[in-house]
Write a protein that holds these residues in place. Structure first.
Motif, short mmCIF file in Angstrom:
data_model
loop_
_atom_site.label_atom_id
_atom_site.label_comp_id
_atom_site.label_asym_id
_atom_site.label_seq_id
_atom_site.Cartn_x
_atom_site.Cartn_y
_atom_site.Cartn_z
N ALA A 1 -13.83 -2.51 1.27
CA ALA A 1 -13.16 -2.07 0.05
C ALA A 1 -11.74 -2.62 -0.02
O ALA A 1 -11.28 -3.06 -1.09
N LEU A 2 -11.04 -2.61 1.10
CA LEU A 2 -9.66 -3.13 1.12
C LEU A 2 -9.63 -4.63 0.88
O LEU A 2 -8.73 -5.14 0.20
N HIS A 3 -10.60 -5.34 1.44
CA HIS A 3 -10.58 -6.80 1.33
C HIS A 3 -10.99 -7.28 -0.06
O HIS A 3 -10.32 -8.15 -0.65
N TYR A 4 -12.06 -6.72 -0.59
CA TYR A 4 -12.58 -7.22 -1.87
C TYR A 4 -12.03 -6.48 -3.08
O TYR A 4 -12.02 -7.02 -4.19
N GLY A 5 -11.59 -5.24 -2.88
CA GLY A 5 -11.07 -4.47 -4.01
C GLY A 5 -12.11 -4.35 -5.11
O GLY A 5 -13.25 -3.98 -4.87
N SER A 6 -11.71 -4.71 -6.34
CA SER A 6 -12.62 -4.64 -7.48
C SER A 6 -13.40 -5.94 -7.69
O SER A 6 -14.18 -6.06 -8.64
N ASP A 7 -13.16 -6.94 -6.84
CA ASP A 7 -13.89 -8.21 -6.97
C ASP A 7 -15.36 -8.02 -6.58
O ASP A 7 -15.71 -7.12 -5.81
N LEU A 8 -16.21 -8.90 -7.09
CA LEU A 8 -17.61 -8.84 -6.75
C LEU A 8 -17.82 -9.18 -5.27
O LEU A 8 -17.14 -10.05 -4.72
N LEU A 9 -18.76 -8.50 -4.64
CA LEU A 9 -19.12 -8.81 -3.26
C LEU A 9 -20.01 -10.05 -3.23
O LEU A 9 -20.70 -10.35 -4.21
N PRO A 10 -20.01 -10.77 -2.12
CA PRO A 10 -20.87 -11.96 -2.02
C PRO A 10 -22.35 -11.64 -2.25
O PRO A 10 -23.09 -12.45 -2.79
N ASP A 11 -22.77 -10.45 -1.81
CA ASP A 11 -24.16 -10.04 -1.98
C ASP A 11 -24.28 -8.90 -2.98
O ASP A 11 -25.10 -7.99 -2.82
N THR B 1 -18.59 3.32 8.97
CA THR B 1 -17.59 3.84 8.03
C THR B 1 -16.41 2.90 7.92
O THR B 1 -15.93 2.60 6.83
N ARG B 2 -15.95 2.41 9.06
CA ARG B 2 -14.79 1.50 9.04
C ARG B 2 -15.13 0.19 8.35
O ARG B 2 -14.29 -0.38 7.63
N LEU B 3 -16.33 -0.33 8.54
CA LEU B 3 -16.73 -1.56 7.86
C LEU B 3 -16.68 -1.39 6.35
O LEU B 3 -16.21 -2.27 5.62
N MET B 4 -17.17 -0.25 5.86
CA MET B 4 -17.14 0.01 4.42
C MET B 4 -15.71 0.09 3.89
O MET B 4 -15.40 -0.39 2.80
N MET B 5 -14.83 0.70 4.67
CA MET B 5 -13.44 0.83 4.25
C MET B 5 -12.73 -0.52 4.26
O MET B 5 -11.98 -0.86 3.34
N TRP B 6 -12.98 -1.32 5.29
CA TRP B 6 -12.38 -2.66 5.35
C TRP B 6 -12.89 -3.52 4.20
O TRP B 6 -12.15 -4.30 3.61
N GLU C 1 -15.45 -6.38 16.17
CA GLU C 1 -14.23 -7.06 15.74
C GLU C 1 -13.85 -6.69 14.31
O GLU C 1 -12.70 -6.33 14.02
N PHE C 2 -14.82 -6.75 13.41
CA PHE C 2 -14.54 -6.44 12.01
C PHE C 2 -14.22 -4.96 11.82
O PHE C 2 -13.36 -4.61 11.01
N ALA C 3 -14.88 -4.10 12.55
CA ALA C 3 -14.60 -2.67 12.44
C ALA C 3 -13.19 -2.36 12.90
O ALA C 3 -12.52 -1.47 12.36
N ALA C 4 -12.71 -3.09 13.89
CA ALA C 4 -11.37 -2.86 14.42
C ALA C 4 -10.27 -3.50 13.60
O ALA C 4 -9.20 -2.93 13.42
N TYR C 5 -10.53 -4.71 13.07
CA TYR C 5 -9.46 -5.49 12.45
C TYR C 5 -9.69 -5.86 10.99
O TYR C 5 -8.78 -6.38 10.34
N GLY C 6 -10.88 -5.61 10.46
CA GLY C 6 -11.16 -5.98 9.08
C GLY C 6 -11.41 -7.46 8.91
O GLY C 6 -11.35 -8.24 9.87
#
Length: 204
Positions: A104-114, A97-102, A21-26
């Motif tokens: 990046a799009l979602h968090y941008g330059s913000d810190l990741l939860p982990d 690959t798609r998970l990594m790209m999504w 689901e996340f790979a397809a839709y982010g």
């Protein structure tokens, strides 16, 4: 099946459905009810296991990265061979690959939860590369080289249109594209074993 085993089985089914689901839709486009439906599990179980959709996404990425580490293995002194292994994994696991790209799009330059956990993961990768090449373990050049190898390996698969436009062929020409990735990675500057801190960490 014990209660613990059933819980782990439920968690695994949810993670598998969530990864697709996340790979397809982010992160933003993914739907919890669709994940639950595809997993064949009540969506309330998602919240009891993971807390939120964002936490579920974090868990999905963490699982994918663990698989990546296990299958690709540690960096080695042959940068081309290591780039080839990374290329092979992403070619065979396009969802990664798609998970990594999504992400990046979602968090941008913000810190990741982990963020801290992930930073430590990549620091260990850079240290393994430094050790394999005989460079100091705290060498920033090792981290930069590691980043470059990942970029060389993943870029052609993450942006197939660029591969087609620049090389005149798509990623379906896997042997040719992989050979290109390996050859380019081998042109990167080699890390050098140093005894003094004032010398450069790379040589041409």
């Amino acid at each position: 099946m014990s209660l613990s085993s059933r819980s782990e089985h439920t968690r695994a089914r949810l993670l598998a459905a969530a990864r697709s689901e996340f790979a397809a839709y982010g992160m933003s486009g993914a739907r919890v009810d669709r994940i639950a439906l595809n997993a064949g599990i009540n969506k309330e179980r998602i919240y009891s296991h993971f807390g939120s959709k964002a936490d579920l996404f974090t868990a999905v990425v963490a699982e994918a990265l663990s698989e990546h580490a296990a299958k690709v293995g540690p960096p080695c002194g042959d940068l081309g061979e290591y780039a080839g292994r990374i290329f092979d994994f992403h070619r065979e696991n396009p969802e990664m690959t798609r998970l990594m790209m999504w992400e990046a799009l979602h968090y941008g330059s913000d810190l990741l939860p982990d963020e801290q956990l992930r930073s430590g993961h990549y620091a260990r990768k850079a240290a393994a590369l430094a050790e394999a090449t005989g460079a100091p373990l705290d060498d920033e050049a090792a981290a930069a080289t590691f980043l470059a190898v990942v970029g060389i390996a993943v870029w052609p698969l993450a942006f197939p249109q660029m591969t087609r436009l620049i090389l005149g062929r798509g990623t379906e020409s896997v042997p040719d594209t992989r050979s290109y990735v390996v050859a380019v990675a081998r042109t990167l500057p080699h890390l050098e074993r140093r005894t003094g801190s004032s010398r450069s960490g790379v040589v041409s």
